[in-house]
Motif scaffolding. Structure first.
Motif, PDB file in Angstrom:
ATOM      1  N   PRO A 113       0.811  -1.228   0.000  1.00 39.06           N
ATOM      2  CA  PRO A 113       0.000   0.000   0.000  1.00 39.06           C
ATOM      3  C   PRO A 113       0.844   1.278   0.000  1.00 39.06           C
ATOM      4  CG  PRO A 113      -0.970  -1.603   1.467  1.00 39.06           C
ATOM      5  CD  PRO A 113       0.354  -2.172   1.027  1.00 39.06           C
ATOM      6  N   SER A 114       1.924   1.293   0.774  1.00 36.47           N
ATOM      7  CA  SER A 114       2.776   2.495   0.811  1.00 36.47           C
ATOM      8  C   SER A 114       3.421   2.762  -0.545  1.00 36.47           C
ATOM      9  CB  SER A 114       3.836   2.373   1.897  1.00 36.47           C
ATOM     10  OG  SER A 114       4.660   1.239   1.669  1.00 36.47           O
ATOM     11  N   GLN A 115       3.804   1.701  -1.268  1.00 37.94           N
ATOM     12  CA  GLN A 115       4.376   1.882  -2.605  1.00 37.94           C
ATOM     13  C   GLN A 115       3.338   2.450  -3.563  1.00 37.94           C
ATOM     14  OE1 GLN A 115       5.525  -2.269  -2.950  1.00 37.94           O
ATOM     15  NE2 GLN A 115       7.678  -1.655  -3.192  1.00 37.94           N
ATOM     16  N   TRP A 116       2.116   1.942  -3.485  1.00 36.89           N
ATOM     17  CA  TRP A 116       1.060   2.420  -4.366  1.00 36.89           C
ATOM     18  C   TRP A 116       0.757   3.892  -4.090  1.00 36.89           C
ATOM     19  CZ3 TRP A 116      -3.915   4.355  -4.124  1.00 36.89           C
ATOM     20  CH2 TRP A 116      -4.607   4.373  -5.335  1.00 36.89           C
ATOM     21  N   ILE A 117       0.710   4.255  -2.817  1.00 39.11           N
ATOM     22  CA  ILE A 117       0.445   5.656  -2.454  1.00 39.11           C
ATOM     23  C   ILE A 117       1.570   6.552  -2.962  1.00 39.11           C
ATOM     24  CG2 ILE A 117       0.281   7.266  -0.505  1.00 39.11           C
ATOM     25  CD1 ILE A 117      -1.286   5.006   0.968  1.00 39.11           C
ATOM     26  N   ARG A 118       2.833   6.113  -2.821  1.00 38.06           N
ATOM     27  CA  ARG A 118       3.958   6.923  -3.323  1.00 38.06           C
ATOM     28  C   ARG A 118       3.853   7.113  -4.832  1.00 38.06           C
ATOM     29  NH1 ARG A 118       6.844   4.171   0.724  1.00 38.06           N
ATOM     30  NH2 ARG A 118       7.497   2.545  -0.739  1.00 38.06           N
ATOM     31  N   LYS A 119       3.497   6.042  -5.556  1.00 39.31           N
ATOM     32  CA  LYS A 119       3.330   6.167  -7.005  1.00 39.31           C
ATOM     33  C   LYS A 119       2.224   7.156  -7.348  1.00 39.31           C
ATOM     34  CE  LYS A 119       3.216   2.732  -9.749  1.00 39.31           C
ATOM     35  NZ  LYS A 119       2.921   1.480 -10.449  1.00 39.31           N
ATOM     36  N   LEU A 120       1.131   7.089  -6.609  1.00 41.11           N
ATOM     37  CA  LEU A 120       0.007   7.998  -6.843  1.00 41.11           C
ATOM     38  C   LEU A 120       0.413   9.451  -6.582  1.00 41.11           C
ATOM     39  CD1 LEU A 120      -3.083   8.162  -7.437  1.00 41.11           C
ATOM     40  CD2 LEU A 120      -3.403   8.069  -4.961  1.00 41.11           C
ATOM     41  N   VAL A 121       1.105   9.675  -5.477  1.00 40.52           N
ATOM     42  CA  VAL A 121       1.549  11.039  -5.142  1.00 40.52           C
ATOM     43  C   VAL A 121       2.529  11.551  -6.200  1.00 40.52           C
ATOM     44  CG1 VAL A 121       2.878  12.390  -3.466  1.00 40.52           C
ATOM     45  CG2 VAL A 121       1.097  10.829  -2.671  1.00 40.52           C
ATOM     46  N   ASP A 122       3.487  10.722  -6.598  1.00 44.57           N
ATOM     47  CA  ASP A 122       4.450  11.131  -7.623  1.00 44.57           C
ATOM     48  C   ASP A 122       3.755  11.472  -8.938  1.00 44.57           C
ATOM     49  OD1 ASP A 122       6.560  10.832  -5.862  1.00 44.57           O
ATOM     50  OD2 ASP A 122       7.153   8.862  -6.652  1.00 44.57           O
ATOM     51  N   ALA A 123       2.773  10.660  -9.316  1.00 44.40           N
ATOM     52  CA  ALA A 123       2.040  10.911 -10.561  1.00 44.40           C
ATOM     53  C   ALA A 123       1.280  12.230 -10.485  1.00 44.40           C
ATOM     54  CB  ALA A 123       1.085   9.760 -10.858  1.00 44.40           C
ATOM     55  N   GLU A 124       0.666  12.516  -9.352  1.00 43.92           N
ATOM     56  CA  GLU A 124      -0.089  13.768  -9.207  1.00 43.92           C
ATOM     57  C   GLU A 124       0.839  14.976  -9.223  1.00 43.92           C
ATOM     58  OE1 GLU A 124      -3.296  16.459  -8.658  1.00 43.92           O
ATOM     59  OE2 GLU A 124      -3.115  14.445  -9.509  1.00 43.92           O
ATOM     60  N   ILE A 125       1.982  14.863  -8.547  1.00 48.08           N
ATOM     61  CA  ILE A 125       2.954  15.965  -8.567  1.00 48.08           C
ATOM     62  C   ILE A 125       3.436  16.212  -9.992  1.00 48.08           C
ATOM     63  CG2 ILE A 125       5.298  16.611  -7.858  1.00 48.08           C
ATOM     64  CD1 ILE A 125       4.640  15.234  -5.146  1.00 48.08           C
ATOM     65  N   ASN A 126       3.736  15.154 -10.716  1.00 50.19           N
ATOM     66  CA  ASN A 126       4.187  15.293 -12.103  1.00 50.19           C
ATOM     67  C   ASN A 126       3.093  15.897 -12.975  1.00 50.19           C
ATOM     68  OD1 ASN A 126       6.239  14.884 -14.122  1.00 50.19           O
ATOM     69  ND2 ASN A 126       4.892  13.300 -14.956  1.00 50.19           N
ATOM     70  N   ARG A 127       1.840  15.469 -12.797  1.00 55.05           N
ATOM     71  CA  ARG A 127       0.727  16.019 -13.571  1.00 55.05           C
ATOM     72  C   ARG A 127       0.606  17.520 -13.340  1.00 55.05           C
ATOM     73  NH1 ARG A 127      -4.186  17.912 -13.127  1.00 55.05           N
ATOM     74  NH2 ARG A 127      -4.230  17.684 -10.875  1.00 55.05           N
ATOM     75  N   ARG A 128       0.715  17.929 -12.074  1.00 50.22           N
ATOM     76  CA  ARG A 128       0.607  19.363 -11.765  1.00 50.22           C
ATOM     77  C   ARG A 128       1.793  20.146 -12.309  1.00 50.22           C
ATOM     78  NH1 ARG A 128      -2.645  20.689  -6.548  1.00 50.22           N
ATOM     79  NH2 ARG A 128      -4.131  18.994  -6.536  1.00 50.22           N
ATOM     80  N   ARG A 129       2.983  19.551 -12.285  1.00 55.65           N
ATOM     81  CA  ARG A 129       4.177  20.219 -12.825  1.00 55.65           C
ATOM     82  C   ARG A 129       4.015  20.439 -14.324  1.00 55.65           C
ATOM     83  NH1 ARG A 129       7.936  16.759 -11.139  1.00 55.65           N
ATOM     84  NH2 ARG A 129       8.284  17.959  -9.247  1.00 55.65           N
ATOM     85  N   LEU A 130       3.554  19.398 -15.030  1.00 60.16           N
ATOM     86  CA  LEU A 130       3.341  19.525 -16.475  1.00 60.16           C
ATOM     87  C   LEU A 130       2.263  20.551 -16.795  1.00 60.16           C
ATOM     88  CD1 LEU A 130       3.570  15.771 -17.510  1.00 60.16           C
ATOM     89  CD2 LEU A 130       5.265  17.573 -17.914  1.00 60.16           C
ATOM     90  N   GLN A 131       1.206  20.577 -15.987  1.00 55.77           N
ATOM     91  CA  GLN A 131       0.130  21.545 -16.184  1.00 55.77           C
ATOM     92  C   GLN A 131       0.661  22.967 -15.977  1.00 55.77           C
ATOM     93  OE1 GLN A 131      -3.091  21.229 -13.376  1.00 55.77           O
ATOM     94  NE2 GLN A 131      -4.534  22.198 -14.780  1.00 55.77           N
TER      95      GLN A 131
END
Length: 77
Positions: free
Chosen positions: A34-52
């Motif tokens: 679960p902690s790995q999945w949450i880290r992946k989710l957080v990283d993806a959201e940070i990257n999405r916001r950076r690209l936006q």
């Protein structure tokens, strides 16, 4: 001399029981903890916001150039 800089940070968070159960089930289905999945989710959201943000800044730069009569596409004609 020891390097005291931290590479990770622990941020405790609380989830509702239904959200925690969903995270566990999704993580298991992806063969992750679960902690790995949450880290992946957080990283993806940070990257999405950076690209936006980058796209917004580029668009604003283009708007500013257009207002100043410096449209890059004009030089091709």
């Amino acid at each position: 001399m020891a390097n005291d800089s931290k590479l990770t940070e622990c941020i405790p968070t609380h989830l509702t029981l239904s959200s925690a159960t969903a995270v566990k089930n999704i993580a298991i289905s992806e063969d992750l903890l679960p902690s790995q999945w949450i880290r992946k989710l957080v990283d993806a959201e940070i990257n999405r916001r950076r690209l936006q943000a980058q796209a917004t800044l580029r668009a604003l730069g283009e708007l500013e150039n257009d207002e100043n009569g410096e449209n890059a596409n004009d030089s091709e004609f």
